[in-house]
Enzyme design. Structure first.
Site, PDB file in Angstrom:
ATOM      1  N   GLU A  75      40.885  56.136  39.503  1.00 12.56           N
ATOM      2  CA  GLU A  75      40.757  57.399  40.273  1.00 12.56           C
ATOM      3  C   GLU A  75      39.362  58.008  40.134  1.00 12.56           C
ATOM      4  OE1 GLU A  75      42.701  58.441  42.440  1.00 12.56           O
ATOM      5  OE2 GLU A  75      44.657  57.561  42.005  1.00 12.56           O
ATOM      6  N   GLY A  76      38.352  57.173  40.154  1.00 12.88           N
ATOM      7  CA  GLY A  76      36.976  57.658  39.991  1.00 12.88           C
ATOM      8  C   GLY A  76      36.588  57.567  38.535  1.00 12.88           C
TER       9      GLY A  76
END
Lengths: 260, 594
Positions: free
Chosen positions: B445-446
């Site tokens: 997620e990043g």
């Protein structure tokens, strides 16, 4: 069929449970309070019977104000309504007084066919309420069941003992108590939790039930706790160094303790 | 014996004594709720997590999913049973609208509920977490028909969902994806390409798997502008197998209970109507796929922060239990070598490690719940202004709510192993798995680096710096309340105020560098320092909620706050000094010097 389930809020068995110094009754503040697990099974059995035969499930609890949490849980599981007997006069009631009050409370449920209770609560562990209730209400009792079925106006059950399995039956209305083997209780669902908020809970006092306050509570109890002390801490074990005869020494120890 | 999964007492403190979430029940959306329903949901979550998720956590780790010769996936049986209990209890649908089968539970309660499952079993909890994220996106951008067809069965627990973004050649850089979606005359699309790292991408745990796929539809321009979002189910509505094929499973360090897959879309293994190409249905408008995906990113990133927090928290509780029961060594002042050894927790250094863990995990949980309440505020606050402010504050806090727990709750897991000594390094105890499970959270997620760029490069300068100003003002309001308290509060408030001023000054210096390369060279350091300032603020908030209350629980809060403000916050001084110097060490290093 209309089923009454008796439920009780008890201290969580995972908590440290103790009696108060003042009057040797349960110290309710010292432990988390939960719906007794055996009652979850009793509620489950009632719900299964309702699913099979139709009707209504009413839970009855006797306990202080916070027992509503246990009642809500039973309602969240799917019970239809509840009666909560709550009165300061009940503090310290013994099994006989409790049964008297519960009998009156059961009497407020119109046209009940079956009363289901757990075989014993995890706190008091007297295991006598179903029998006393049957005596007071003049109903047949079929206790300690691992299986319950209803056929027409008859309740049938299986009681497992060390000697074998007894097959029992009684005509309705009747009182049954169930053991841990009866079923696996369901979890409340989120929908059940929301629905429980709107289900009726009737709160009654001893006066509402027509019970004389002098017959219940610590004053009216036929038995009482005179003294209580925590069990002594475990003493240090006996250490045996194995120098070739460790097995024999362990056997000697067990014989000495009359364990073998 | 208290649970070692999560602390119900701490959750109650944070939710009721600090955030006063019961106040939400006065809002229209939550009017059917009350403290009773909140408590019942938390209790239900704790029970199911304890009885159905925790027991197979080690087993699912030791027996990772296997791809069988027929192309199907085998997962330990307990996962399916646990997920059925979870869905039957209605927990998948908790946060959604009543009209589609939901219970309209506030986000802050839904997160607290999910935290029990994440702490009990990270791997198994990922399936419903992904499904909820998927359903959220479809509810927001899908048609009513898509909601009926795909979301309802997901909320009932019959279908599971995934998010298919990354490819083997494109992870953090989504502009480079090559998966294509070609429109057909009947309004459907045919999707082809390979997707990588797809959690829950294949399994037999649900009737169907609803993939949300990012793909390029011709005509959308270069880079991210050409990306569209499509629903691509494993099975079509009539039960036909869609052309989505499991290529293989990834074998991971942790989170092994979750299948992680390489998926081929449209390679012709399962042709539909005799043709290769996975049938897909466009969500929303063409070429707006990435915008839709990023709209949901705040919640997804806060969710990753919660996973990190949950794993750190349960490790901390296990370390406390171990330190209170294991005896080893004697106090420094003890003279008699024959004296009985003391409990680990009697040693100052062990207490230091426990205090560090406590300050990290309880600080992170506070931050996660605070951000979740902002999600509720953003959707249901009374005025437009309040809703907008909540959104701006959530935007600026999101990279921190994701990355700070991922870094520091992993450190908590490391310390939990340290408290266990050699035993902690063995698989006989739980803490080594927690560390492996938690390591993922700095990556998905990043990554940590992406979060640093997002915070310094975007969030603190967006709208002329409105996000940072609002954050500073909000911290300032807490400081002002604390300055009227006792001497400890004043000391901590002063420290937090000074660190916040430094944050503002350093941000200005960084952005006056003149070129973004220099400004962003140390953005990860900026992210860490800002994270520590924010969590120090969270501790100040908790201290205010503790007030003068008495008892071991509150004393523990006071001491953890003291630890964080004395041992941790001062770290930021060195970090801010480095940042303010516009240090170019990383920029001046040539690749061939390595």
């Amino acid at each position: 069929m209309n089923i009454v389930v008796l439920v009780k809020q008890v201290p969580d068995t995972w908590s440290e449970r103790k009696l108060t110094d003042a009057d040797h009754t349960l110290d309710r503040e010292s432990a988390d309070a939960v719906l007794d697990e055996i009652n979850e099974r009793a509620v489950e059995e009632a719900l299964l019977l309702k699913e099979a035969h139709g009707g209504e499930v009413t839970v009855i609890a006797m306990g202080p104000g916070r027992a509503t949490d246990a009642i809500r849980k039973a309602l969240s599981m799917g019970a239809d309504k509840a009666v909560h007997v709550s009165d300061d006069a009940l503090h310290g009631s013994d099994v006989i007084a409790t049964a008297k009050v519960l009998a009156k409370a059961i009497g407020t449920v119109e046209g009940f066919d079956l009363v289901i209770a757990g075989n014993e609560a995890t706190d008091g562990r007297a295991g006598a309420i179903p029998a006393i209730l049957a005596e007071i209400l003049g109903l047949p009792q079929v206790t300690q069941l691992r299986k319950v079925t209803v056929e027409g106006t008859t309740v049938k059950g299986e009681r497992e003992t060390e000697e074998g399995v007894a097959h029992l039956e009684a005509s309705l209305p009747a009182i049954v108590s169930v053991t841990e083997k009866i079923n696996e209780p369901r979890y409340p669902s989120f929908k059940g939790i929301m629905a429980a908020k709107k289900k009726p809970v009737t709160t009654l006092t001893v006066a509402d039930l027509g019970v004389d306050a002098g017959e219940v509570g610590l004053g009216g109890a036929w038995s009482g706790v005179i003294e209580a002390s925590p069990k002594p801490p475990r003493s240090a074990g006996q250490r045996i160094d194995d120098e070739g005869v460790g097995g024999s020494k362990i056997a000697e120890y067990l014989v000495g303790q009359k364990l073998i | 014996m208290a649970s070692t999964i999560l602390s119900r007492r701490d959750l109650e403190f944070l939710l009721y004594e600090w955030l006063d979430v019961t106040a939400l029940t006065s809002r229209e959306r939550f009017r059917e709720h009350s403290r009773e329903t909140f408590d019942a949901v938390l209790e239900l979550s704790a029970e199911i997590a304890t009885e159905h998720f925790a027991p197979h956590n080690k087993k699912a780790d030791a027996n990772e999913p296997v791809m069988l010769p027929d192309g199907t996936v085998e997962v330990v049986d307990e996962v399916a049973r646990a997920l059925k209990v979870f869905a039957d209890a209605g927990l998948t649908a908790a946060q959604f609208d009543e009209e589609i089968g939901g219970m309209q539970l506030p986000a802050v309660l839904a997160r607290a509920s999910m935290c029990w499952f994440q702490a009990a079993n990270a791997g198994t909890s990922s399936y419903p977490l992904l499904t909820v994220g998927n359903a959220n996106l479809l509810v927001e951008y899908g048609t009513p028909e898509q909601v009926d067809q795909w979301v309802r069965p997901m909320l009932e627990g019959r279908f599971f969902g995934t998010m298919c973004l990354s490819e083997t050649g494109a992870g953090s850089s989504l502009a480079d994806i090559t998966t294509r979606a070609l429109p057909r005359d009947d309004g459907t699309y045919r999707v082809s390409g390979t997707k990588m790292w797809i959690s829950g991408g294949d399994h037999g745990l649900s009737e169907n798997i609803v993939h949300l796929v990012l793909a390029k539809v011709p005509g959308g321009g270069p880079g991210v502008k050409g990306i569209s979002l499509l629903v691509v189910p494993k099975f079509l509505a009539d039960g036909t197998r869609n052309d989505v094929t499991l290529v293989g499973l990834n074998h991971k360090m942790g989170n092994r209970g979750t299948t992680n897959t390489v998926l081929a879309f449209g390679d012709g293994t399962h042709p539909v109507d005799g043709e290769p190409g996975a049938v897909g249905y466009l969500v929303g408008e063409r070429h707006r796929g990435l915008a839709y995906m990023f709209h949901m990113m705040n919640e997804a990133r806060v969710g990753v922060g919660f996973l990190a927090t949950a794993l750190g928290y349960t490790g901390y509780l296990k370390a406390v239990e171990y330190a209170k029961s294991r005896t080893q060594g004697r106090p420094p002042a003890a003279k008699d070598p024959a004296a009985r050894p003391v409990r680990l927790i009697e040693h100052a250094d062990v207490r230091r490690m426990l205090l560090a863990q406590k300050s990290y995990v309880e600080g992170a949980l506070a931050l996660g719940l605070y951000c979740s309440l902002l999600i509720d505020e953003q959707e249901t606050a009374a005025t437009d202004d309040d809703r907008e402010r909540a959104g701006v504050l959530l935007d600026v806090l999101t990279p921190i709510a994701k990355s700070w727990p991922a870094q520091w709750c992993l450190e908590a897991n490391s310390l939990a192993i340290q408290v266990h000594g050699g035993y902690g390094y063995t698989r006989d105890y739980d803490v080594e798995q927690l560390y492996r499970d938690n390591r993922l959270n700095q990556i998905h997620e990043g990554t940590h680096g992406i979060q640093g760029l997002d915070l310094l490069g975007r969030k603190v300068v967006a709208d002329g710096g409105a996000g940072l100003r609002l954050l500073v003002d909000t911290i300032g309001a807490t400081v002002a309340r604390a300055e009227t308290g006792g001497p400890d509060l004043v000391e901590y408030a002063t420290a937090v105020a000074a660190a916040t001023r430094r944050l503002v000054d350093v941000t200005k210096i960084l952005w006056s560098a003149g070129d973004p390369t220099t400004t962003l060279a140390n953005s990860s350091v900026y992210l860490e320092a800002t994270g520590h300032v924010v969590v120090a603020w969270m501790w100040l908030e908790q201290l205010l909620a503790v007030g003068a209350k008495e008892g071991a629980f509150y004393d523990g809060k006071r001491q953890a706050a003291r630890y964080f403000l004395r041992y941790e916050l001062p770290r930021t001084t060195a970090q801010f000094d480095l940042l303010a110097s516009l240090d170019r060490t990383t920029l001046d290093t040539e690749p061939d010097w390595f």
